[in-house]
Scaffold this motif. Structure first.
Motif, short mmCIF file in Angstrom:
data_model
loop_
_atom_site.label_atom_id
_atom_site.label_comp_id
_atom_site.label_asym_id
_atom_site.label_seq_id
_atom_site.Cartn_x
_atom_site.Cartn_y
_atom_site.Cartn_z
N GLU A 1 0.82 -1.20 0.00
CA GLU A 1 0.00 0.00 0.00
C GLU A 1 0.86 1.26 0.00
O GLU A 1 0.53 2.25 -0.66
CB GLU A 1 -0.94 0.02 1.22
N GLU A 2 1.97 1.24 0.73
CA GLU A 2 2.88 2.40 0.77
C GLU A 2 3.54 2.61 -0.60
O GLU A 2 3.68 3.75 -1.06
CB GLU A 2 3.93 2.21 1.86
N ILE A 3 3.92 1.51 -1.25
CA ILE A 3 4.51 1.61 -2.59
C ILE A 3 3.47 2.17 -3.57
O ILE A 3 3.77 3.07 -4.36
CB ILE A 3 5.05 0.24 -3.05
N SER A 4 2.25 1.67 -3.52
CA SER A 4 1.18 2.15 -4.40
C SER A 4 0.92 3.64 -4.18
O SER A 4 0.75 4.39 -5.15
CB SER A 4 -0.11 1.37 -4.17
N ALA A 5 0.90 4.08 -2.93
CA ALA A 5 0.65 5.50 -2.62
C ALA A 5 1.79 6.36 -3.17
O ALA A 5 1.55 7.46 -3.69
CB ALA A 5 0.50 5.70 -1.12
N HIS A 6 3.01 5.88 -3.07
CA HIS A 6 4.18 6.61 -3.58
C HIS A 6 4.09 6.77 -5.10
O HIS A 6 4.25 7.87 -5.64
CB HIS A 6 5.45 5.86 -3.18
N ILE A 7 3.80 5.68 -5.79
CA ILE A 7 3.70 5.71 -7.25
C ILE A 7 2.53 6.59 -7.68
O ILE A 7 2.65 7.37 -8.63
CB ILE A 7 3.58 4.27 -7.80
N GLN A 8 1.40 6.49 -6.96
CA GLN A 8 0.24 7.32 -7.30
C GLN A 8 0.56 8.81 -7.14
O GLN A 8 0.18 9.63 -7.97
CB GLN A 8 -0.96 6.95 -6.42
N TYR A 9 1.30 9.17 -6.10
CA TYR A 9 1.70 10.56 -5.88
C TYR A 9 2.52 11.07 -7.07
O TYR A 9 2.28 12.16 -7.59
CB TYR A 9 2.52 10.67 -4.59
N MET A 10 3.48 10.26 -7.51
CA MET A 10 4.32 10.67 -8.63
C MET A 10 3.52 10.75 -9.93
O MET A 10 3.73 11.67 -10.72
CB MET A 10 5.53 9.75 -8.75
N ASN A 11 2.61 9.82 -10.15
CA ASN A 11 1.76 9.86 -11.34
C ASN A 11 0.86 11.10 -11.33
O ASN A 11 0.70 11.76 -12.36
CB ASN A 11 0.92 8.59 -11.47
N ASP A 12 0.28 11.41 -10.17
CA ASP A 12 -0.57 12.60 -10.05
C ASP A 12 0.25 13.87 -10.28
O ASP A 12 -0.22 14.81 -10.91
CB ASP A 12 -1.24 12.65 -8.68
N PHE A 13 1.46 13.90 -9.75
CA PHE A 13 2.37 15.04 -9.93
C PHE A 13 2.64 15.25 -11.42
O PHE A 13 2.52 16.35 -11.95
CB PHE A 13 3.66 14.77 -9.15
N ALA A 14 3.00 14.17 -12.12
CA ALA A 14 3.29 14.26 -13.55
C ALA A 14 2.05 14.69 -14.34
O ALA A 14 2.14 15.52 -15.25
CB ALA A 14 3.81 12.91 -14.07
N ALA A 15 0.88 14.17 -13.98
CA ALA A 15 -0.36 14.53 -14.69
C ALA A 15 -0.67 16.01 -14.51
O ALA A 15 -1.09 16.69 -15.46
CB ALA A 15 -1.52 13.68 -14.18
N ARG A 16 -0.43 16.54 -13.31
CA ARG A 16 -0.67 17.96 -13.07
C ARG A 16 0.28 18.81 -13.91
O ARG A 16 -0.12 19.83 -14.48
CB ARG A 16 -0.48 18.26 -11.57
N LEU A 17 1.54 18.39 -14.02
CA LEU A 17 2.51 19.13 -14.82
C LEU A 17 2.24 18.99 -16.32
O LEU A 17 2.57 19.90 -17.08
CB LEU A 17 3.94 18.71 -14.49
#
Length: 139
Positions: A28-44
């Motif tokens: 779950e921690e790995i998934s949350a980390h990857i999701q944060y980075m994906n959301d960051f990239a999508a925003r940019l």
């Protein structure tokens, strides 16, 4: 606009505040980390500041030229080396200050316990093209 490379080190950078190795995180921690980075990239992507980014496998091989007619020399893989780049992201921003701001946000990706890692990211500008030299008339 200026392009910057943000390097995410798994090993070799100064220690993060939440310095628990990823191999000790829960799924779950790995998934949350990857999701944060994906959301960051999508925003940019929406702001036009995202160029590209990838996670990297820990294995790698050193390769070098060994002379005319000879095959390249390889050494490795060395997954146990001191420095290990986990991934990278290229951004295209208006200023150095904006690049620093975004690197700071990416540094806040969650890690163990869902808390921000506060990891150090390496921020490097792309080398600008050298100025062109006008042709000199030969006299």
């Amino acid at each position: 606009m200026a392009k910057y490379l943000m390097l995410k080190h798994y090993r070799g950078a100064p220690a993060a505040t939440n310095d628990v190795p990823m191999d000790r995180w829960t799924p779950e921690e790995i998934s949350a980390h990857i999701q944060y980075m994906n959301d960051f990239a999508a925003r940019l992507e929406k702001t036009g500041e995202f160029v590209d980014g990838q996670a990297l496998a820990p294995e790698g091989t050193w390769v070098r030229y060994d002379g005319e007619g000879r095959p390249p020399v390889t050494d490795g893989p060395f997954a146990e080396t001191k420095d290990l780049i986990a991934g990278w992201m290229v951004i295209d921003v208006d200023s150095y200050e904006r690049a620093v701001e975004l690197a700071g946000e990416l540094s806040a990706a969650p890690g163990a316990g869902g808390k921000p890692i506060h990891e150090w990211l390496e921020l490097r500008p792309f080398l600008a093209a050298p100025p062109t030299i006008p042709e000199c008339p030969h006299g």
